[in-house]
Design an enzyme around this catalytic site. Structure first.
Site, short mmCIF file in Angstrom:
data_model
loop_
_atom_site.label_atom_id
_atom_site.label_comp_id
_atom_site.label_asym_id
_atom_site.label_seq_id
_atom_site.Cartn_x
_atom_site.Cartn_y
_atom_site.Cartn_z
N ASP A 1 4.57 1.53 -6.95
CA ASP A 1 3.72 2.08 -8.00
C ASP A 1 4.30 1.61 -9.34
OD1 ASP A 1 1.93 3.94 -9.36
OD2 ASP A 1 3.74 5.14 -9.71
N ASP B 1 3.28 2.99 -13.14
CA ASP B 1 3.50 4.00 -14.18
C ASP B 1 4.25 5.20 -13.62
OD1 ASP B 1 2.13 2.73 -16.40
OD2 ASP B 1 0.34 2.96 -15.16
N GLU C 1 4.18 6.58 -19.45
CA GLU C 1 3.03 7.41 -19.84
C GLU C 1 3.13 7.96 -21.27
OE1 GLU C 1 0.35 7.21 -18.47
OE2 GLU C 1 0.51 7.01 -16.31
N GLY D 1 -7.35 4.95 -16.92
CA GLY D 1 -7.47 5.31 -18.34
C GLY D 1 -8.91 5.50 -18.79
N GLU E 1 -11.49 6.33 -16.91
CA GLU E 1 -11.96 7.56 -16.27
C GLU E 1 -11.40 8.79 -16.99
OE1 GLU E 1 -10.64 4.92 -14.85
OE2 GLU E 1 -11.78 4.33 -13.08
N ARG E 2 -10.15 8.66 -17.47
CA ARG E 2 -9.48 9.77 -18.18
C ARG E 2 -10.22 10.08 -19.48
NH1 ARG E 2 -3.84 7.88 -17.88
NH2 ARG E 2 -4.18 8.31 -15.68
N HIS F 1 -10.85 2.07 -23.96
CA HIS F 1 -9.84 1.72 -22.96
C HIS F 1 -9.33 0.30 -23.16
CE1 HIS F 1 -8.58 0.84 -18.63
NE2 HIS F 1 -7.71 1.70 -19.12
N THR G 1 -2.89 1.92 -10.04
CA THR G 1 -4.23 2.12 -10.60
C THR G 1 -4.31 1.61 -12.04
OG1 THR G 1 -3.65 4.34 -11.28
CG2 THR G 1 -4.73 4.13 -9.17
N ASP H 1 5.51 8.24 -7.77
CA ASP H 1 6.02 9.37 -8.57
C ASP H 1 5.02 10.51 -8.67
OD1 ASP H 1 4.29 7.81 -10.37
OD2 ASP H 1 4.96 9.27 -11.87
#
Ligand code: XBP
Ligand code: MG
Length: 265
Positions: free
Chosen positions: A14, A16, A23, A58, A60-61, A87, A128, A188
């Site tokens: 992964d 981030d 982040e 991001g 989608e966030r 984004h 992602t 994480d």
């Protein structure tokens, strides 16, 4: 070769939170800069952003935040266009942050990457995050040949459904030509761990700042980070006397045991 008899062929990373704490001081900063540069009064606090991390991706966030706070254009199509623009700008600003101040790899990561390369365990990226963000981070740390370190890389753009959907992991396994039990994921977040588990890939969790206290289910091992062998469950046998970083031998041992820590904490 890895330890004799090991079935571990590839380590699936992964990005981030796992490779680096990107982040709060990376993506969040860039999101807020993008809002400001676009003349929008929206700002996310570090605490709010922690909640928003439940939404992977991001773009989608941003869309989720607009829906939650009933802000942005009235029409769905216009909200989607705005989220896409914000984004893209956020990712350009993120790259500038990485190129400027930089964000370090988490302690113990570089050593483990080097160890895998030395013994021939394949490295792959399963994230992602957008590809440009992976490039910015890894080029800064591994140099211009960074992509050669990771023969397989599955990023946000490569999947229809982001984590916790297993698609990214399933794609990585297919590209590597291996089965799920020949791989080990390092994650994480609960969403990331769930994605690996849904693809039947064993997963270890190196807890990050934003997911320091959340519960995880069905993981093979969990601990405070790759920088120390202490505080892991299950503990490496000699962690008390050899407290240094997590080694490939530790991963091989966890992987071989498949000692699923079903509920943690
Ligand atoms: C983390 C994410 C990403 C990043 C921001 O991915 O969910 O959305 O927060 O990157 P992972 P983007 O932990 O799987 O690496 O804005 O490119 O989505
Ligand atoms: Mg992560």
């Amino acid at each position: 070769m890895t330890d004799a008899g090991s079935n571990l062929k590839a380590l699936l990373w992964d990005v981030d939170g796992t490779l680096a704490e990107t982040e709060r001081d990376g993506h969040l900063l860039a999101f807020n800069q993008a809002f400001e540069a676009s003349g929008l009064p929206w700002r996310w606090s570090p605490e709010q952003y922690g909640d928003l991390l439940r939404i992977t991706g991001g773009r989608e966030r941003i869309l989720h935040d607009m829906a939650q706070h009933r802000r942005g254009p009235a029409l769905a199509r216009e909200r989607e266009d705005l989220a896409r623009q914000l984004h893209a700008l956020k990712n350009r600003l993120y790259a500038q942050i990485i190129e400027g101040a930089g964000l370090p790899l988490r302690d113990g990561v570089r050593e483990l990457l080097d160890e895998c390369r030395t013994v021939g365990v394949t490295l792959a990226i399963v994230t992602t995050t957008s590809r440009a963000n992976v490039q910015a981070l890894l080029q800064a740390h591994l140099g211009k040949d960074w992509a050669q370190w990771f023969p397989v890389m599955v990023c946000g753009e490569d999947v229809r459904s982001k984590k916790p959907d297993p698609e990214a992991y399933l794609r990585a396994l297919r590209a590597l030509g291996i089965g799920p039990l020949q791989a080990l994921a390092i994650e994480d977040s609960p969403g990331g761990a769930a994605a690996a588990r849904a693809a039947e890939v064993p997963v270890i969790v190196a807890r990050s700042r934003y997911f320091a206290n959340v519960a995880f289910e069905g993981v093979t091992a969990i601990g405070p980070g790759l920088c120390t062998r202490q505080g892991w469950l299950p503990p490496p046998p000699d962690a008390a006397t050899q407290p240094g970083r997590v080694t490939l031998s530790d991963l091989v041992r966890w992987h071989a045991a498949m000692d699923t820590v079903s509920h943690y904490p």
